[in-house]
Design an enzyme around this catalytic site. Structure first.
Site, PDB file in Angstrom:
ATOM      1  N   ASP A 117       3.242   3.706  -4.404  1.00 30.16           N
ATOM      2  CA  ASP A 117       2.788   3.546  -3.156  1.00 30.16           C
ATOM      3  C   ASP A 117       2.738   5.007  -2.410  1.00 30.16           C
ATOM      4  OD1 ASP A 117       1.738   2.083  -0.902  1.00 30.16           O
ATOM      5  OD2 ASP A 117       2.990   0.519  -0.989  1.00 30.16           O
ATOM      6  N   ASP A 145      -4.246  -1.077   2.146  1.00 34.32           N
ATOM      7  CA  ASP A 145      -3.885  -2.159   2.837  1.00 34.32           C
ATOM      8  C   ASP A 145      -5.073  -2.649   3.544  1.00 34.32           C
ATOM      9  OD1 ASP A 145      -1.167  -1.832   1.850  1.00 34.32           O
ATOM     10  OD2 ASP A 145      -0.616  -0.715   3.754  1.00 34.32           O
ATOM     11  N   GLU A 163      -0.892   9.247  -1.009  1.00 30.81           N
ATOM     12  CA  GLU A 163      -1.921  10.091  -0.337  1.00 30.81           C
ATOM     13  C   GLU A 163      -1.052  11.364   0.257  1.00 30.81           C
ATOM     14  OE1 GLU A 163      -1.192   7.019   1.420  1.00 30.81           O
ATOM     15  OE2 GLU A 163      -2.138   6.034  -0.156  1.00 30.81           O
TER      16      GLU A 163
END
Length: 817
Positions: free
Chosen positions: A402, A475, A405
């Site tokens: 997760d 998300d 980025e």
């Protein structure tokens, strides 16, 4: 005569002077463009792909690509000069011309067909100060035909199939993953090899890239003749796709979040009890305990008191387990301390901002969580050291990486000034997912060949396909509008050459469906039911089928019981997925071995039908299936939701009011429009009715099915009912043949979860349908592996219901109809 002689000498002298401005290298040319004060180098990698480097005159730059792992080669390249001094390079596939007065490069096929031309750059290099280092903002523009389709750029949420007529700042985010690469319906692609934030512009004047930071212009031109050919060139440069584990193509269940090991095991047991197929359970965050222990890579939460036992119990139930890991660490963790000691942490605002759980963050108690520097090899070593010791050695099967980025709030200039191993964060930010995912993949592969790498990553950058990476869309909000955007996002992402992609089925943020009408939870809300069912049916035809989300649990058994339409539709979708596993796994081999793609934009297979070029609501899944997801609510009102940014979905309030939906009849048929591409006949997968392509159809839909068509000439192997992919051997597959054209298919098998296939431990069974003879040839088996089937049965079935069962012992047989 004398005047003519002088003229000829002057022309020759001019040509000689310009000719001296370039030199042959082992892999191409180097040239100076005096009028523009730039130097140009062209490096050829093969007859179809080359690299262009441009830099201010006299500067020497050594730049190693993070994406491209191939090396330039000395190919059979013919170089000559024209009378005007222009340099012409010819390979067997391309003709590339360099204008030595302007520095403009022009690309043509070997037979002279125009592909792409650079435009003259006025501001190719604009000086900038990058954290105290003088460098440039770099820019290159191209002239593209207004009628050609352009695709790619990564996974955007703009809902566009073609990436034309737009300006887009390409930077990694929670729900958008970017790579500055596009490909054209003309059969070429351009990869702008820069990792800084980059502005992509396509308008009437230009198609261009402008990056915030870059020492030089650096891009790759690739010609493939088709979309598949471009993808093959992309992978030849940036790496091929390894085989994912066989089990990873089964159904995966997740949610935000399971809160104990008993809950994790209990969900798997419930699926087994109900006979709903399942192959993987996924553990989300906070199994480590408090936010100060963020991503400790240990089970420090007391509710996970015996993690080895938990994983073993999941395995004993014939399922696998993946777990969430992050790109940041809490200040009380062992990895944080080890990384801090080496100076390998970056100080920027990231998730979670507070050490106290809950939303909004309590800034009186800052978390102290910091992102690590994955660009540094030592940092990647430390990351794996603790991941291996704390989790992998317990038997964990895969990684959910997760915030790759990474999460980055505030976006201050000072954050971008922070130095990484490879320079300022500003200069390398978009490559963060590539290097962090690569670090885990490389370390696991170095440790063992017995367990294939499977990484679910929230972000991706070109080259990541070589690391066993499956990117998801982050998300995203639970809404029909967002659902529709996922189709074009996935297709354009696939067109960048990265084939493994998926979404949270139902969308992540479902809070807006938690209204009083739904008894306080989306699991009781018909509006969410319809969205979740349609999204799950789309998930059947994605490289990974994974249910996940917040605000409402996603386990199928919470959506009714057998005999009820919502429950039955969800179970039917999962069972359809499992029946397709032989087809999907064989397609995975085509992806790995022959550079194919799972999710195929329609123009890839039907380029001669211009109507397909801008269709973003349908696609091919592998070579056989045309998938037309139901993308609009048919039984309930669509609930609008704005396009959420990185953090906006947390703490969403339930709706205070909602339409009056006391009951919804999901049993009534509806209808929608589907376009079937020209150049083929199409079979309705559910009814076997055959129709001609090249037209729009009004088709009936029911709640438990989406429109699904099979191209004439297809050969589709289907498996039997199973609870997990390895439950039964493929010893009696049904082989569905769809007449109307000749066709081929190769059934692929191997050991399922190791890398022995790289050493030849696999089998292929080629199948060919001769439409004129109405005969299916099942050819001799190629290859072998430990545990393979020596003999089996194939039941060959035609659309009219006729079928023949044949015994197959690895030797060629013909089945005549």
């Amino acid at each position: 005569m004398k005047r003519n002689l002088i003229f000829i000498v002057c022309c020759l002298l001019t040509t000689w002077v310009w000719a001296q401005e370039y030199q042959r290298t082992g892999t191409g040319i180097k040239a100076s463009i005096p009028g523009k004060k730039i130097d140009v180098e062209v490096q050829w990698f093969n007859a179809n792909s080359l690299r262009v480097l441009k830099m201010p005159h006299g500067q020497t730059i050594e730049k190693k690509s993070l994406s491209v792992i191939a090396e330039p080669e000395n190919i059979n390249l013919k170089v000559s000069t024209q009378g005007n001094g222009n340099i012409v390079m010819k390979s067997r596939s391309l003709t590339v011309k360099l204008d030595t007065q302007t520095g403009i490069l022009t690309y043509e096929t070997s037979n002279g067909a125009s592909l792409l031309k650079e435009l003259e750059n006025v501001k190719a290099f604009t000086p900038v100060n990058d954290a105290g280092r003088v460098t440039y903002s770099v820019y290159q523009s191209f002239e593209t035909d207004k009628g050609e389709g352009l695709y790619g750029l990564g996974q955007l949420q703009n809902g566009q199939m073609m990436q034309r007529g737009m300006e887009k700042y390409l930077v990694q985010g929670n729900i958008e993953d970017v790579t500055p690469i596009f490909q054209s319906t003309k059969g070429y692609g351009v990869f702008w090899d820069n990792y800084a934030g980059t502005m992509y512009v396509d308008n009437e004047q230009e198609t261009s890239f402008r990056s915030d930071v870059g020492d030089c212009i650096d891009y790759y031109f690739m010609y493939g003749g088709s979309a598949d050919g471009v993808i093959a060139q992309i992978r030849s440069l940036t790496g091929s796709v390894p085989m994912m584990p066989l089990w990873s193509y089964g159904f995966m269940q997740s949610k935000e979040r399971y809160k104990s090991q008993d809950e994790v095991v209990g969900v798997v047991k419930k699926y087994r009890e109900l006979g709903i197929p399942l192959d993987c359970i996924i553990q989300d965050w906070q199994y480590w305990g408090s936010n100060y222990l963020w991503n400790a890579m240990e089970f420090l939460n007391y509710e996970y008191r015996d993690p080895k036992r938990m994983i073993d119990e999941v395995h004993d139930l014939n399922a696998h387990m993946m777990i969430s890991i992050w790109s940041s660490f809490g200040p009380k963790t062992k990895p944080f301390k080890a990384l801090k000691e080496e100076g390998l942490l970056m100080d920027m605002a990231t998730w979670p901002e507070s050490g106290v759980e809950g939303w909004p963050p309590n800034f009186d108690y800052p978390s102290g969580v910091k992102v690590y520097d994955p660009y540094h090899p030592k940092a990647r070593d430390i990351y794996w050291k603790y991941l291996n010791k704390g989790i992998f050695q317990l038997g964990m099967d895969g990684w959910w990486m997760d915030s790759t980025e990474p999460d980055h709030f505030n976006q201050r200039d000072s954050d971008f000034d922070r130095q990484t191993y490879l320079g300022s964060f500003r200069s390398v930010r978009n490559a963060f997912p590539l290097v962090t995912v690569g670090g885990v993949s490389d370390h696991q592969r170095a440790l063992t060949r017995d367990k294939r790498v499977i990484i679910l990553s929230r972000s991706g950058f070109l080259g990541q396909q070589r690391y066993g990476s499956n990117v998801w869309t982050g998300d995203v909000g639970s809404s029909w509008d967002m659902f529709r955007r996922q189709i074009t996002a996935g297709l354009n992402f696939s067109l960048t050459g990265m084939p493994h992609w998926n979404t949270d089925l139902g969308g992540f943020f479902a809070g807006s469906y938690n209204n009083r009408l739904g008894n306080g939870t989306a699991t009781k809300n018909p509006m969410f039911h319809e969205l979740y069912v349609r999204w799950s049916q789309f998930g059947v035809f994605c490289p990974m089928m994974r249910s996940h989300g917040a605000d409402a649990p996603r386990e199928i058994f919470l959506y009714g019981k057998a005999g009820e339409p919502v429950y039955d539709a969800l179970v039917d979708a999962v069972k359809l997925r499992y029946s397709l596993i032989p087809y999907i796994y064989s397609t995975s081999w085509e992806v790995s071995h022959r550079n194919s793609t799972f999710m195929r934009a329609l123009f890839m297979d039907f380029l001669n039908d211009p109507k397909t070029w801008d269709i973003g609501s349908e696609y091919m899944f592998g070579s056989a299936f045309l998938v037309a997801p139901v993308l609009h609510a048919q039984y309930t009102p669509e609930q609008a939701q704005k396009l959420l940014k990185e953090n906006e979905g947390w703490g969403c309030k339930a709706q205070e009011s909602a339409p009056s939906l006391l009951s919804v009849d999901f049993t009534q048929p509806k209808e929608m429009e589907v376009y079937l591409p020209a150049g083929s006949q199409w079979y309705d997968f559910w009814t076997n009715e055959v129709v001609e392509g090249g037209r729009n159809l009004k088709v009936a839909t029911v709640f438990n099915r989406i429109p699904l068509y099979v191209r004439a000439g297809s050969i589709v192997p289907l498996g039997t009912d199973v609870q997990y992919v390895g439950e039964k051997k493929w010893d009696n597959l049904r082989v569905c043949v769809y007449p109307g054209a000749d066709g081929n298919f190769t059934l692929y098998e191997d050991e399922g979860d190791n890398y022995n296939y790289e050493n030849g431990a696999y089998t292929e069974i080629p199948m060919a349908w001769n439409d004129a003879k109405r005969m299916l040839t099942i050819d001799a088996r190629r290859g072998c592996y430990e545990g393979m089937l020596d003999k089996r049965k194939f039941t060959v079935r035609m659309p009219d219901g006729s079928e023949k069962t044949v015994a197959y012992k690895g030797e060629k047989i013909n089945v005549k109809f």
